[in-house]
Design a protein around this motif. Structure first.
Motif, PDB file in Angstrom:
ATOM      1  N   GLU A 121       0.803  -1.147   0.073  1.00  0.00           N
ATOM      2  CA  GLU A 121      -0.036   0.129  -0.071  1.00  0.00           C
ATOM      3  C   GLU A 121       0.870   1.358   0.073  1.00  0.00           C
ATOM      4  O   GLU A 121       1.911   1.293   0.806  1.00  0.00           O
ATOM      5  CB  GLU A 121      -0.843   0.020   1.218  1.00  0.00           C
ATOM      6  CG  GLU A 121      -2.133  -0.960   1.224  1.00  0.00           C
ATOM      7  CD  GLU A 121      -2.685  -1.400   2.403  1.00  0.00           C
ATOM      8  OE1 GLU A 121      -2.394  -0.366   3.372  1.00  0.00           O
ATOM      9  OE2 GLU A 121      -3.443  -2.123   2.639  1.00  0.00           O
ATOM     10  N   HIS A 122       0.783   1.981  -0.914  1.00  0.00           N
ATOM     11  CA  HIS A 122       1.764   3.191  -1.124  1.00  0.00           C
ATOM     12  C   HIS A 122       2.065   3.955  -0.073  1.00  0.00           C
ATOM     13  O   HIS A 122       3.096   4.490   0.417  1.00  0.00           O
ATOM     14  CB  HIS A 122       1.424   3.880  -2.415  1.00  0.00           C
ATOM     15  CG  HIS A 122       1.649   3.280  -3.530  1.00  0.00           C
ATOM     16  ND1 HIS A 122       0.459   2.996  -4.379  1.00  0.00           N
ATOM     17  CD2 HIS A 122       2.523   2.503  -4.144  1.00  0.00           C
ATOM     18  CE1 HIS A 122       1.086   2.133  -5.657  1.00  0.00           C
ATOM     19  NE2 HIS A 122       2.360   2.261  -5.224  1.00  0.00           N
ATOM     20  N   ASP A 123       0.664   4.235   0.873  1.00  0.00           N
ATOM     21  CA  ASP A 123       1.145   5.068   2.126  1.00  0.00           C
ATOM     22  C   ASP A 123       1.506   4.084   3.351  1.00  0.00           C
ATOM     23  O   ASP A 123       1.432   4.756   4.331  1.00  0.00           O
ATOM     24  CB  ASP A 123      -0.167   5.977   2.158  1.00  0.00           C
ATOM     25  CG  ASP A 123      -1.548   4.946   2.681  1.00  0.00           C
ATOM     26  OD1 ASP A 123      -1.251   3.767   2.480  1.00  0.00           O
ATOM     27  OD2 ASP A 123      -2.351   5.713   3.155  1.00  0.00           O
ATOM     28  N   PHE A 124       1.866   3.048   2.956  1.00  0.00           N
ATOM     29  CA  PHE A 124       2.050   1.920   4.372  1.00  0.00           C
ATOM     30  C   PHE A 124       3.430   2.596   5.106  1.00  0.00           C
ATOM     31  O   PHE A 124       3.313   3.047   6.447  1.00  0.00           O
ATOM     32  CB  PHE A 124       2.405   0.482   3.909  1.00  0.00           C
ATOM     33  CG  PHE A 124       2.690  -0.258   5.166  1.00  0.00           C
ATOM     34  CD1 PHE A 124       1.790  -0.308   6.241  1.00  0.00           C
ATOM     35  CD2 PHE A 124       3.737  -0.966   5.278  1.00  0.00           C
ATOM     36  CE1 PHE A 124       1.923  -1.153   7.324  1.00  0.00           C
ATOM     37  CE2 PHE A 124       4.052  -1.735   6.395  1.00  0.00           C
ATOM     38  CZ  PHE A 124       3.225  -1.669   7.418  1.00  0.00           C
ATOM     39  N   ILE A 125       4.601   2.992   4.354  1.00  0.00           N
ATOM     40  CA  ILE A 125       5.711   3.298   5.223  1.00  0.00           C
ATOM     41  C   ILE A 125       5.322   4.728   5.553  1.00  0.00           C
ATOM     42  O   ILE A 125       5.948   5.058   6.667  1.00  0.00           O
ATOM     43  CB  ILE A 125       6.888   3.201   4.186  1.00  0.00           C
ATOM     44  CG1 ILE A 125       7.378   1.885   4.244  1.00  0.00           C
ATOM     45  CG2 ILE A 125       7.903   4.183   4.907  1.00  0.00           C
ATOM     46  CD1 ILE A 125       8.321   1.334   3.248  1.00  0.00           C
ATOM     47  N   PRO A 126       4.600   5.712   4.762  1.00  0.00           N
ATOM     48  CA  PRO A 126       4.716   6.907   5.431  1.00  0.00           C
ATOM     49  C   PRO A 126       3.583   6.883   6.750  1.00  0.00           C
ATOM     50  O   PRO A 126       3.880   7.599   7.791  1.00  0.00           O
ATOM     51  CB  PRO A 126       3.931   7.768   4.214  1.00  0.00           C
ATOM     52  CG  PRO A 126       4.583   7.104   3.016  1.00  0.00           C
ATOM     53  CD  PRO A 126       4.532   5.935   3.425  1.00  0.00           C
ATOM     54  N   MET A 153       4.389  11.499  -0.765  1.00  0.00           N
ATOM     55  CA  MET A 153       3.961  11.433   0.596  1.00  0.00           C
ATOM     56  C   MET A 153       4.525  11.710   1.866  1.00  0.00           C
ATOM     57  O   MET A 153       4.145  12.171   2.783  1.00  0.00           O
ATOM     58  CB  MET A 153       3.443   9.827   0.879  1.00  0.00           C
ATOM     59  CG  MET A 153       2.170   9.632  -0.338  1.00  0.00           C
ATOM     60  SD  MET A 153       1.789   7.931  -0.211  1.00  0.00           S
ATOM     61  CE  MET A 153       0.849   7.504  -1.710  1.00  0.00           C
ATOM     62  N   LEU A 154       5.983  11.416   1.608  1.00  0.00           N
ATOM     63  CA  LEU A 154       6.951  11.783   2.538  1.00  0.00           C
ATOM     64  C   LEU A 154       7.244  13.256   2.693  1.00  0.00           C
ATOM     65  O   LEU A 154       7.337  13.830   3.507  1.00  0.00           O
ATOM     66  CB  LEU A 154       8.279  10.880   2.520  1.00  0.00           C
ATOM     67  CG  LEU A 154       8.017   9.368   2.670  1.00  0.00           C
ATOM     68  CD1 LEU A 154       9.236   8.632   2.164  1.00  0.00           C
ATOM     69  CD2 LEU A 154       7.756   9.062   4.085  1.00  0.00           C
ATOM     70  N   ASP A 155       7.342  13.816   1.454  1.00  0.00           N
ATOM     71  CA  ASP A 155       7.554  15.091   1.537  1.00  0.00           C
ATOM     72  C   ASP A 155       6.737  15.847   2.302  1.00  0.00           C
ATOM     73  O   ASP A 155       6.878  17.081   2.908  1.00  0.00           O
ATOM     74  CB  ASP A 155       7.818  15.701  -0.128  1.00  0.00           C
ATOM     75  CG  ASP A 155       9.242  15.356  -0.361  1.00  0.00           C
ATOM     76  OD1 ASP A 155      10.363  15.357   0.188  1.00  0.00           O
ATOM     77  OD2 ASP A 155       9.018  15.317  -1.836  1.00  0.00           O
ATOM     78  N   GLU A 156       5.436  15.484   2.083  1.00  0.00           N
ATOM     79  CA  GLU A 156       4.251  16.171   2.614  1.00  0.00           C
ATOM     80  C   GLU A 156       4.264  16.375   4.092  1.00  0.00           C
ATOM     81  O   GLU A 156       3.746  17.058   4.879  1.00  0.00           O
ATOM     82  CB  GLU A 156       2.839  15.417   2.419  1.00  0.00           C
ATOM     83  CG  GLU A 156       2.304  15.923   0.881  1.00  0.00           C
ATOM     84  CD  GLU A 156       1.370  14.685   0.520  1.00  0.00           C
ATOM     85  OE1 GLU A 156       0.774  13.996   1.236  1.00  0.00           O
ATOM     86  OE2 GLU A 156       0.929  14.605  -0.705  1.00  0.00           O
ATOM     87  N   ARG A 157       5.160  15.322   4.532  1.00  0.00           N
ATOM     88  CA  ARG A 157       5.229  15.219   6.196  1.00  0.00           C
ATOM     89  C   ARG A 157       6.460  15.968   6.460  1.00  0.00           C
ATOM     90  O   ARG A 157       7.237  15.907   7.681  1.00  0.00           O
ATOM     91  CB  ARG A 157       5.297  13.892   6.603  1.00  0.00           C
ATOM     92  CG  ARG A 157       4.072  12.999   6.412  1.00  0.00           C
ATOM     93  CD  ARG A 157       4.313  11.542   6.366  1.00  0.00           C
ATOM     94  NE  ARG A 157       3.129  10.853   6.438  1.00  0.00           N
ATOM     95  CZ  ARG A 157       2.279  10.766   5.718  1.00  0.00           C
ATOM     96  NH1 ARG A 157       2.224  11.066   4.216  1.00  0.00           N
ATOM     97  NH2 ARG A 157       1.111   9.704   5.980  1.00  0.00           N
ATOM     98  N   THR A 158       7.311  16.636   5.760  1.00  0.00           N
ATOM     99  CA  THR A 158       8.443  17.448   6.373  1.00  0.00           C
ATOM    100  C   THR A 158       8.393  18.375   7.323  1.00  0.00           C
ATOM    101  O   THR A 158       9.440  18.241   8.259  1.00  0.00           O
ATOM    102  CB  THR A 158       8.976  18.251   4.851  1.00  0.00           C
ATOM    103  OG1 THR A 158       9.215  17.332   3.737  1.00  0.00           O
ATOM    104  CG2 THR A 158      10.597  18.987   5.118  1.00  0.00           C
TER     105      THR A 158
END
Ligand code: IKT
Length: 352
Positions: A121-126, A153-158
């Motif tokens: 699931e693409h958002d699993f690691i985020p 998705m990771l960048d959005e969490r910066t």
């Protein structure tokens, strides 16, 4: 460098080989490891030999990692295909239904966490990163994810990572990872990079059992399949696809994050990066030499191609797990100087 305590989420092929490689590296102490059923924590350092002996030949079809999650809330997206003892077989481990939460709780003295979980699931690691951030973890998170779309998705969490004191190193395996970093170095000769061509070869006969998760992820890149198909397929169906190709599968235009990671480092457009390769499960020899070709124009007007090759004698295990630990250490150096946020492999190389 000062000592680095690290944890590994997932004890499939990548998690276990990373633990093994770490015993040959300096300043690295594994203090926690988990899979779907068990968690081992020893703040003075895990006995890696015992853990590996206990888990060897004892892995689920998804690498024993798919349900290294809490209360069934996250499965990594892979259908569970049966019980296995995994980490819980180690004398250092306890059985658990909440492995990630247990590692989060034990993470006070953990400098870095390697997320070696499948990403069906693409958002699993985020979302795994979210759990660490929500629990107040300050340190390094490293993953060996493959897909380009996860980087956004990771960048959005910066902002959240920066506020929390988390340094996230994404795409830190071979491709993306080692080969992205190689491309970043090869690009230094040029002022204008035209294209980057990554071509890998993996021979996985004896390593097949250990790397079933990788083969499953790779199948999602074939023209007639996608990530949902790969997640839902049974082991027998995966093997049928491998058999249809006589054990040798060629991949073209893979959605691997080398492209966006090179673009965000300012090296070239994502569209100028191609990733492909050949997987041979009938032999341990590489079916083709792993090569990175970077073509560009120099400041003085010459056009050339810089080529970086991996020796055919080096295994995928060496080329994924050595770099993962190298990037983990690079992340810890950044974190200790107060540099937080999201970093890709090319960001940890000379700037462009
Ligand atoms: C990865 O795990 O990074 C991706 C895999 C390819 C590894 C390339 C290793 C090259 C080598 O050892 O020569 C694959 C796409 N799953």
């Amino acid at each position: 460098m000062d000592e680095v305590n690290f944890a590994v989420l997932g004890c499939g092929g990548i998690g276990r080989r990373t633990l093994e490689v770490s015993t040959d590296k300096e300043h690295l102490t594994p203090v926690a490891a988990c899979d779907r059923n068990g968690v081992a924590v020893d703040h003075t350092g895990l006995d890696v030999d015992e853990l590996l002996a206990a888990t060897e030949g004892n892995i689920a079809s998804d690498g024993g990692t798919a349900a290294a999650s809490n209360s069934g809330a996250d499965s990594g997206g892979v259908k569970q295909t049966g019980e296995n003892a995994g980490v819980a077989a180690s004398v250092q481990a306890d059985p658990t239904e909440t492995p990630i939460e247990d590692v989060v709780e034990a993470s006070d003295d953990v400098d870095a966490v390697l997320i070696a979980l499948p990403n069906f699931e693409h958002d699993f690691i985020p979302r795994v990163a979210d759990r660490f951030a929500a629990a107040g973890y300050e340190g390094v998170l490293v993953d060996v994810l493959k897909r380009s779309r996860v980087i956004d998705m990771l960048d959005e969490r910066t902002d959240e990572f920066e506020a929390q004191g988390i340094t996230f190193v994404c795409g830190a395996g071979a491709t993306p990872g080692f080969l992205t970093g190689a491309a970043a170095i090869a690009a230094q000769s040029f002022v204008d990079v035209h294209d980057v061509d990554i071509w890998w070869g993996v021979g996985l006969k004896s390593g097949y059992e250990d790397n079933r998760g990788t083969v499953r992820e790779d199948i999602a890149h074939l023209p007639d399949y996608d990530i949902d198909d790969a997640r839902e397929m049974s082991d027998a169906e995966i093997e049928a696809v491998v058999d249809e190709h006589d054990g040798v599968i060629e991949f073209e235009d893979m959605e691997h994050a080398d492209d966006v990671l090179l673009e965000r480092a300012g090296i070239c457009d994502a569209g100028d990066v191609t990733v492909g390769g050949i997987l041979d499960v009938t032999s341990d020899e590489k079916p083709t030499t792993t090569t990175v070709r970077v073509t560009g124009t120099t400041f003085d007007g010459e056009t050339g191609t810089n080529t970086f090759e991996l020796d055919d004698a080096t295994s995928m295990a060496a080329n994924v797990n050595g770099p993962a630990l190298g990037y983990l250490k690079a992340g810890v150096r950044r974190n200790r100087t107060g540099e937080y946020g999201v970093f890709g492999p090319a960001d940890l190389m000379p700037g462009f």
